[in-house]
Design a protein around this motif. Structure first.
Motif, PDB file in Angstrom:
ATOM      1  N   GLN A  84      47.549  12.785   9.656  1.00 56.03           N
ATOM      2  CA  GLN A  84      48.180  11.494  10.343  1.00 56.03           C
ATOM      3  C   GLN A  84      46.980  11.156  11.381  1.00 56.03           C
ATOM      4  OE1 GLN A  84      51.809  11.496  11.679  1.00 56.03           O
ATOM      5  NE2 GLN A  84      52.834  11.973   9.890  1.00 56.03           N
ATOM      6  N   GLY A  85      46.088  11.804  11.742  1.00 53.67           N
ATOM      7  CA  GLY A  85      45.058  11.287  12.546  1.00 53.67           C
ATOM      8  C   GLY A  85      43.640  11.277  12.057  1.00 53.67           C
ATOM      9  N   LEU A  86      42.718  10.521  12.471  1.00 55.07           N
ATOM     10  CA  LEU A  86      41.351  10.376  11.935  1.00 55.07           C
ATOM     11  C   LEU A  86      40.525   9.601  12.984  1.00 55.07           C
ATOM     12  CD1 LEU A  86      40.527  10.854   9.156  1.00 55.07           C
ATOM     13  CD2 LEU A  86      40.756   8.329   8.447  1.00 55.07           C
ATOM     14  N   VAL A  87      39.512  10.059  13.197  1.00 54.13           N
ATOM     15  CA  VAL A  87      38.833   9.426  14.302  1.00 54.13           C
ATOM     16  C   VAL A  87      36.858  10.007  14.076  1.00 54.13           C
ATOM     17  CG1 VAL A  87      38.769  11.502  16.110  1.00 54.13           C
ATOM     18  CG2 VAL A  87      38.317   9.118  16.819  1.00 54.13           C
ATOM     19  N   SER A  99      49.553   7.933   8.180  1.00 58.74           N
ATOM     20  CA  SER A  99      48.142   7.452   7.778  1.00 58.74           C
ATOM     21  C   SER A  99      47.537   7.138   9.207  1.00 58.74           C
ATOM     22  CB  SER A  99      47.979   6.724   6.503  1.00 58.74           C
ATOM     23  OG  SER A  99      48.745   5.420   7.195  1.00 58.74           O
ATOM     24  N   ARG A 100      45.992   6.966   9.038  1.00 61.22           N
ATOM     25  CA  ARG A 100      45.247   6.192   9.804  1.00 61.22           C
ATOM     26  C   ARG A 100      44.260   5.397   9.090  1.00 61.22           C
ATOM     27  NH1 ARG A 100      48.892   7.352  12.578  1.00 61.22           N
ATOM     28  NH2 ARG A 100      49.093   7.921  14.994  1.00 61.22           N
ATOM     29  N   ILE A 101      43.581   4.669   9.561  1.00 63.95           N
ATOM     30  CA  ILE A 101      42.370   3.780   9.152  1.00 63.95           C
ATOM     31  C   ILE A 101      41.355   3.729  10.128  1.00 63.95           C
ATOM     32  CG2 ILE A 101      41.724   1.445   8.416  1.00 63.95           C
ATOM     33  CD1 ILE A 101      44.646   0.974   7.876  1.00 63.95           C
ATOM     34  N   VAL A 102      40.170   4.102   9.767  1.00 65.23           N
ATOM     35  CA  VAL A 102      38.952   3.938  10.653  1.00 65.23           C
ATOM     36  C   VAL A 102      37.785   3.363   9.946  1.00 65.23           C
ATOM     37  CG1 VAL A 102      39.631   5.945  12.181  1.00 65.23           C
ATOM     38  CG2 VAL A 102      38.190   6.412  10.093  1.00 65.23           C
ATOM     39  N   PHE A 103      36.832   2.960  10.722  1.00 64.13           N
ATOM     40  CA  PHE A 103      35.515   2.212   9.953  1.00 64.13           C
ATOM     41  C   PHE A 103      34.331   3.074  10.491  1.00 64.13           C
ATOM     42  CE2 PHE A 103      38.148  -1.366   9.727  1.00 64.13           C
ATOM     43  CZ  PHE A 103      37.821  -1.916   8.303  1.00 64.13           C
ATOM     44  N   ASP A 104      33.448   3.408   9.679  1.00 69.72           N
ATOM     45  CA  ASP A 104      32.044   4.277   9.998  1.00 69.72           C
ATOM     46  C   ASP A 104      31.285   3.120  10.464  1.00 69.72           C
ATOM     47  OD1 ASP A 104      31.006   3.266   7.758  1.00 69.72           O
ATOM     48  OD2 ASP A 104      30.598   4.978   6.720  1.00 69.72           O
ATOM     49  N   LYS A 105      29.931   3.624  10.971  1.00 71.20           N
ATOM     50  CA  LYS A 105      28.997   2.719  11.517  1.00 71.20           C
ATOM     51  C   LYS A 105      28.515   1.756  10.499  1.00 71.20           C
ATOM     52  CE  LYS A 105      25.230   5.845  10.756  1.00 71.20           C
ATOM     53  NZ  LYS A 105      24.095   6.727  11.446  1.00 71.20           N
ATOM     54  N   ASP A 106      28.828   2.060   9.225  1.00 72.16           N
ATOM     55  CA  ASP A 106      27.926   1.133   8.162  1.00 72.16           C
ATOM     56  C   ASP A 106      29.199   0.301   7.561  1.00 72.16           C
ATOM     57  OD1 ASP A 106      25.512   2.451   8.101  1.00 72.16           O
ATOM     58  OD2 ASP A 106      26.536   3.957   7.136  1.00 72.16           O
ATOM     59  N   GLY A 107      30.379   0.103   8.071  1.00 75.18           N
ATOM     60  CA  GLY A 107      31.208  -0.648   7.939  1.00 75.18           C
ATOM     61  C   GLY A 107      32.235  -0.360   6.560  1.00 75.18           C
ATOM     62  N   TYR A 108      32.123   0.818   6.133  1.00 72.52           N
ATOM     63  CA  TYR A 108      33.104   1.362   5.129  1.00 72.52           C
ATOM     64  C   TYR A 108      34.361   1.637   5.888  1.00 72.52           C
ATOM     65  CZ  TYR A 108      29.229   1.536   1.798  1.00 72.52           C
ATOM     66  OH  TYR A 108      28.303   0.950   1.001  1.00 72.52           O
ATOM     67  N   LEU A 109      35.466   1.525   5.307  1.00 70.81           N
ATOM     68  CA  LEU A 109      36.793   1.905   5.530  1.00 70.81           C
ATOM     69  C   LEU A 109      37.330   3.197   5.098  1.00 70.81           C
ATOM     70  CD1 LEU A 109      39.816  -0.675   5.587  1.00 70.81           C
ATOM     71  CD2 LEU A 109      40.060   1.622   4.623  1.00 70.81           C
TER      72      LEU A 109
END
Length: 471
Positions: free
Chosen positions: A211-214, A149-159
């Motif tokens: 498996q990747g997120l960006v 899995s991967r975890i990222v945040f957007d510019k508005d702070g959502y996960l």
């Protein structure tokens, strides 16, 4: 099926000691340097505001690595990670976008054979370790593999969290099941009102094992995903869309798939690989340090063991051409993740001590390796995510049990003396920090009052009003 033109770049052996290989990319010469080895399946790397690489190993360990002098510090070990015979374990970690002002670290890992969870931890600036875990999502299906899995945040702070199907392929089409999805939520685990499916974390569905997120240019969200026997994918993730699994794999180019693509409105990938190469970590690169890689996706691969550079169109919604470029093919074994620093440094992590990788290199201890342009003058990274002024800033204020202090100074030590409203000294302590100009002062057991905080750091001194409200 649409096919890639693959260009494998040969390496010129050179440099001794830490420098390993030299490659030529157009007019640019790149050198690889092993920063650390003897690791145990490093999985996910993040760039910290301290200028260090924060990364996790699959068994639950969290480290900080200084890429300049290779200092390695163990931060914490998650106490409840479950590892199976195959690939389950600690799969994703990221820092809060305002870290360390908001000192949260988010983690996703398996806690049993068929269960994983998303957990938020608090980083203690003084003790330099994690504490106070908060479970964000308690039960996400798990298995011996296919957990993401991967975890990222957007510019508005959502996960955003990418999650595999946990070997239950039909779960990917159930929008109220968390598996086989890209999930979107608030930082405390609430479902945003503008999510596409009311009452669901689902942002997109029909995924096998992403498996990747960006996030890249123009806030486009990209994901890399393992196919089955065919059709590994890189996708552009869009709100509420169906990516086809298990009914559609890769492009809608088989007679059996075309009617389903129409009825499901399935999204075709940005690109697909057959036979499968097992794509994993992904990052976006757009820096002058390697001009030939500007506006490209960097994708790591496990099965074919290489780093792929995918040049994008100007709008980021397609590839620039039908050619991608493979580097380090079978040189370092299985490559699990790639990280791009804010000033254009590139790092890769290997994954050779897992079940599928133990035989792939003579030296299968896992490494973190930097890919560097020795002819480029990398600029210093100016940390922007917390204020530093000649006079100290303290927050939160009022506070309950701790306060953060920022000050424009290169000194890493601060002396804080706290006086109550009667003028009595009630707290006197020295604190050090690994974050330049930022300290955490604990205020345990102080009653409600208006205090005066007197600080000294190098040649900087001053006093600030501090309000403690415990209730």
């Amino acid at each position: 099926m649409k096919r890639l033109a693959l260009v494998s770049v040969l390496m010129l052996m050179g440099y001794v000691g830490q420098a390993q290989d030299t490659i030529k990319v157009g007019q640019t010469t790149l050198v690889t340097k092993v920063l650390v080895d003897n690791m145990a399946i490093p999985w996910d790397m993040s760039w910290g505001p301290d200028g260090w690489i924060w990364f996790n190993e699959r068994d639950g360990d969290i480290y900080r690595l200084n890429p300049d002098d290779t200092t390695l510090i163990k931060v914490f070990t998650l106490p409840d990670v479950f590892e199976s015979w195959d690939n389950s374990g600690f799969h994703a970690m990221t820092l809060h976008p305002d870290f360390p002002i908001t000192p949260y670290i988010f983690t996703h890992y398996t806690v049993g054979e068929f269960k994983s969870r998303l957990v938020r931890w608090t980083y203690d600036l003084t003790l330099q370790t994690l504490r106070d875990s908060v479970v964000i999502i308690a039960h996400i299906g798990g298995n011996s593999s296919h957990n993401g899995s991967r975890i990222v945040f957007d510019k508005d702070g959502y996960l955003f969290l990418s999650v595999g199907d946990a070997f239950v392929s039909q779960a990917a089409q159930d929008v109220h099941n968390t598996n086989g999805k890209i999930l979107r939520m608030t930082q405390d685990g609430k479902i945003p009102e503008d999510n596409p499916i009311p009452g669901s974390f689902t942002w997109s569905f029909g995924h096998r094992n992403p498996q990747g997120l960006v996030f890249g240019k123009n806030d486009i969200l990209y994901s890399s995903e393992h196919g089955d026997a065919t059709d590994d994918e890189v996708n552009i993730i869009e709100r509420g869309r169906n990516y086809g699994w298990p009914m559609v794999e890769g492009f809608c180019d088989k007679p059996s798939e075309i009617p389903l693509c129409d009825s499901m409105q399935s999204v075709e990938p940005l690109w697909a690989w057959t036979p499968t190469h097992a794509p994993c970590g992904i990052d976006y690169f757009d820096h002058a340090s390697i001009p030939e890689w500007r506006n490209s996706l960097l994708v790591t691969f496990l099965k074919r063991q290489h780093l792929t550079v995918m040049p994008l169109s100007d709008d980021g919604r397609s590839l620039k051409s039908d050619t991608v470029f493979d580097y380090f093919v079978e040189r370092y074994g299985r490559i699990r993740d790639v990280l791009v620093s804010p000033n254009g440094r590139v790092f890769i992590a290997t994954s050779n001590q897992e079940t599928n990788g133990q035989w792939v290199t003579p030296d299968n201890y896992d490494k973190i390796i930097e890919i560097v342009n020795p002819d480029y003058d990398y600029p210093e990274i100016e940390i922007q995510n917390y204020p530093k002024q000649d006079e100290a800033v303290i927050f939160p204020n009022p506070t309950k049990e701790k306060v953060l202090i920022t000050l424009k100074t290169d000194n890493n030590e601060l002396h804080a003396s706290i006086y109550n409203s009667q003028g009595y000294l009630v707290r006197d302590q020295k604190v050090t920090t690994e974050f330049s100009g930022l300290w955490q002062v604990q205020l345990p057991d102080l009653p409600n009052d208006i205090y005066t905080l007197v600080y000294f750091s190098g040649d900087k001194t001053g006093r600030k009003k501090l309000v403690v409200e415990t209730e």
